[in-house]
Design an enzyme around this catalytic site. Structure first.
Site, PDB file in Angstrom:
ATOM      1  N   ILE A  66      -6.846  -1.877  -8.930  1.00 47.09           N
ATOM      2  CA  ILE A  66      -6.671  -3.293  -8.615  1.00 47.09           C
ATOM      3  C   ILE A  66      -7.874  -3.815  -7.841  1.00 47.09           C
ATOM      4  O   ILE A  66      -8.312  -4.952  -8.043  1.00 47.09           O
ATOM      5  CB  ILE A  66      -5.378  -3.500  -7.806  1.00 47.09           C
ATOM      6  CG1 ILE A  66      -4.158  -3.051  -8.632  1.00 47.09           C
ATOM      7  CG2 ILE A  66      -5.213  -4.954  -7.393  1.00 47.09           C
ATOM      8  CD1 ILE A  66      -2.854  -3.061  -7.855  1.00 47.09           C
ATOM      9  N   ASP A 116     -16.593   6.213   4.955  1.00 46.61           N
ATOM     10  CA  ASP A 116     -15.545   7.153   4.569  1.00 46.61           C
ATOM     11  C   ASP A 116     -14.277   6.788   5.339  1.00 46.61           C
ATOM     12  O   ASP A 116     -14.206   6.976   6.559  1.00 46.61           O
ATOM     13  CB  ASP A 116     -15.993   8.583   4.898  1.00 46.61           C
ATOM     14  CG  ASP A 116     -14.980   9.620   4.435  1.00 46.61           C
ATOM     15  OD1 ASP A 116     -13.930   9.228   3.887  1.00 46.61           O
ATOM     16  OD2 ASP A 116     -15.235  10.827   4.626  1.00 46.61           O
ATOM     17  N   LYS A 232       2.736   2.567   4.531  1.00 46.28           N
ATOM     18  CA  LYS A 232       2.790   1.154   4.140  1.00 46.28           C
ATOM     19  C   LYS A 232       3.646   0.335   5.108  1.00 46.28           C
ATOM     20  O   LYS A 232       3.323  -0.821   5.414  1.00 46.28           O
ATOM     21  CB  LYS A 232       3.327   1.021   2.713  1.00 46.28           C
ATOM     22  CG  LYS A 232       2.354   1.518   1.647  1.00 46.28           C
ATOM     23  CD  LYS A 232       1.054   0.730   1.689  1.00 46.28           C
ATOM     24  CE  LYS A 232       0.092   1.156   0.607  1.00 46.28           C
ATOM     25  NZ  LYS A 232      -1.185   0.397   0.672  1.00 46.28           N
ATOM     26  N   THR A 271      -2.643   1.845 -12.746  1.00 48.12           N
ATOM     27  CA  THR A 271      -3.882   2.247 -12.085  1.00 48.12           C
ATOM     28  C   THR A 271      -4.002   3.766 -12.107  1.00 48.12           C
ATOM     29  O   THR A 271      -3.070   4.478 -12.504  1.00 48.12           O
ATOM     30  CB  THR A 271      -3.905   1.754 -10.640  1.00 48.12           C
ATOM     31  OG1 THR A 271      -2.776   2.331  -9.940  1.00 48.12           O
ATOM     32  CG2 THR A 271      -3.802   0.237 -10.577  1.00 48.12           C
TER      33      THR A 271
END
Length: 411
Positions: A66, A116, A232, A271
């Site tokens: 995405i 990173d 999340k 994805t």
């Protein structure tokens, strides 16, 4: 031609090659159901449009999935993109990718910085270099598309600094990056539209509660699904809290804070990460995925359609009105499915524990780097001395050879 055909239908009925009405109705209904399902699962198109010429955007995860579609959409509208990538700027793949993106969007203002996201030190290096610029650099938007997951059946992994990988990349990296970039965000002029866009996933709904002692995920039960969901959920709690942190800032000009945090749920898409999750990271899983690809195509969005909600968050003017911290899904504002996302006590504890984890991890990593530097310097000194001794030995041997030759010549 249509008139004779219609006349034959009227007088002679349907031709023999025409399927039976019930059969035709069955296949038509099935095709319509599939088309309707695909239309529904594809999601909404972004109804907002806006030129982004001259606007500076920091984007993570902009080379695949995405994030790559978001990078293309932003660049095609003239935004100046700073891609944070794990690869160095001279990596052949990254060079080709940026050149291709520049060519397709006719936008030369695209470049990459090596960061990173599994390393707090790497994030601090980039962010401090950004905010150390005088006068403050322009910054219109931060889009945090980077994320990682552990495929089911695989073991828990940690970064080199000792933090659980999903917790680090999906949450702590964003917490650390935005924490250091706060001065740059607050320094933007009042009339500048500054947005921090944080993609999430509806897996946060099933995540366990955020207990302070489990920040970093070093204790308790662990599973790939639970770890991803917790990261999340933590990201959403932090996003809401970060908006309050920005709103509490008192600008020197006494004007209101202009930065808005927008949380976006792009939905499930085809994805690389989703393919890894569905295939369980195995060849048999990949084979089954290819066999039943039509199911994935039917039920999952394309990366381009998943990027629509993120682009809506980047361009829609209505998001500037009212408070920040809104949750966007299918290009519209929705309510959070969990009350603890808005809980100030949970957010406070999460922020404090995350700060402690960052401080502890960075301190340990700094000690390790200092020790490795000292060992490397000592090793270089030893090698230099050995090289010098070897050179002296060779010189003496050469002189000894010359003396022997001279003695022989004298005899």
């Amino acid at each position: 031609m249509p008139l004779p055909f219609l006349a034959s239908l009227y007088f002679e009925g349907l031709p023999p090659w025409f399927p039976e009405p019930l059969v035709a109705l069955k296949y038509t209904t099935a095709a319509a159901a599939l088309a309707l399902t695909k239309w529904y699962t594809s999601g909404r198109l972004n109804p907002s449009e806006r030129k982004l010429h001259g606007r500076v955007v920091i984007l993570t995860g902009g080379t695949s999935g995405i994030g790559a579609k978001v990078a293309y959409e932003l660049a095609s509208r003239g935004a100046q993109l700073c891609l944070l990538t794990r690869q160095p700027g001279n990596d052949p793949f990254l060079v080709d990718y940026i050149n291709d993106l520049r060519s397709r969007t006719n936008n030369q203002m695209i470049y990459a910085e090596q960061v990173d996201l599994s390393s707090l030190y790497s994030i601090r290096q980039f962010a401090t270099k950004w905010i150390d610029n005088a006068p403050p650099r322009r910054l219109d938007m931060i889009v945090l598309c980077a994320a990682t997951l552990t495929t089911p059946g695989h073991a828990r992994t940690e970064t080199e600094e000792g933090v659980e990988t999903e917790w680090m990349v999906n949450y702590l990296a964003n917490f650390h990056l935005l924490g250091i970039l706060s001065p740059a965000i607050k320094a933007q002029p009042f009339d500048r539209d500054v947005r921090i866009i944080i993609p999430t996933c509806n897996s946060y709904i099933g995540a366990p509660k955020l207990e302070p002692e489990l920040v970093g995920d070093k204790k308790g039960y662990w599973s790939p699904k639970m770890a991803y969901a917790r990261s999340k959920l933590a990201l959403m709690v932090f996003a809401k809290s970060y908006q309050k942190h920005l709103d509490a800032y008192k600008r020197p000009d006494q004007l209101p804070m202009n930065a808005r945090v927008v949380i976006v749920d792009p939905g499930f898409a085809r994805t690389v990460g989703m393919r890894r999750w569905l295939t369980r990271g195995s060849l048999w899983g990949l084979f089954l995925y290819m066999v039943f690809y039509v199911v994935a195509w039917l039920l999952l969005k394309s990366p381009n359609m998943a990027a629509q909600s993120i682009m809506f968050a980047a361009m829609d003017g209505s998001l500037l009105r009212g408070t920040g911290g809104k949750l966007i899904k299918e290009c519209m504002e929705i309510d959070c499915a969990r009350k603890d996302v808005e809980d100030e006590e949970v957010a406070k504890k999460l922020w404090e524990e995350s700060d402690k984890l960052v401080e502890k991890t960075e301190k340990a990593a700094a000690i390790k780097r200092a020790r490795e530097k000292k060992e490397r310097e000592e090793r270089e000194k030893v090698e230099e001395i050995e090289s010098l001794v070897e050179t002296i030995k060779k010189g003496k041997a050469k002189e000894g050879g010359k003396k022997k030759k001279a003695e022989k010549a004298a005899k």
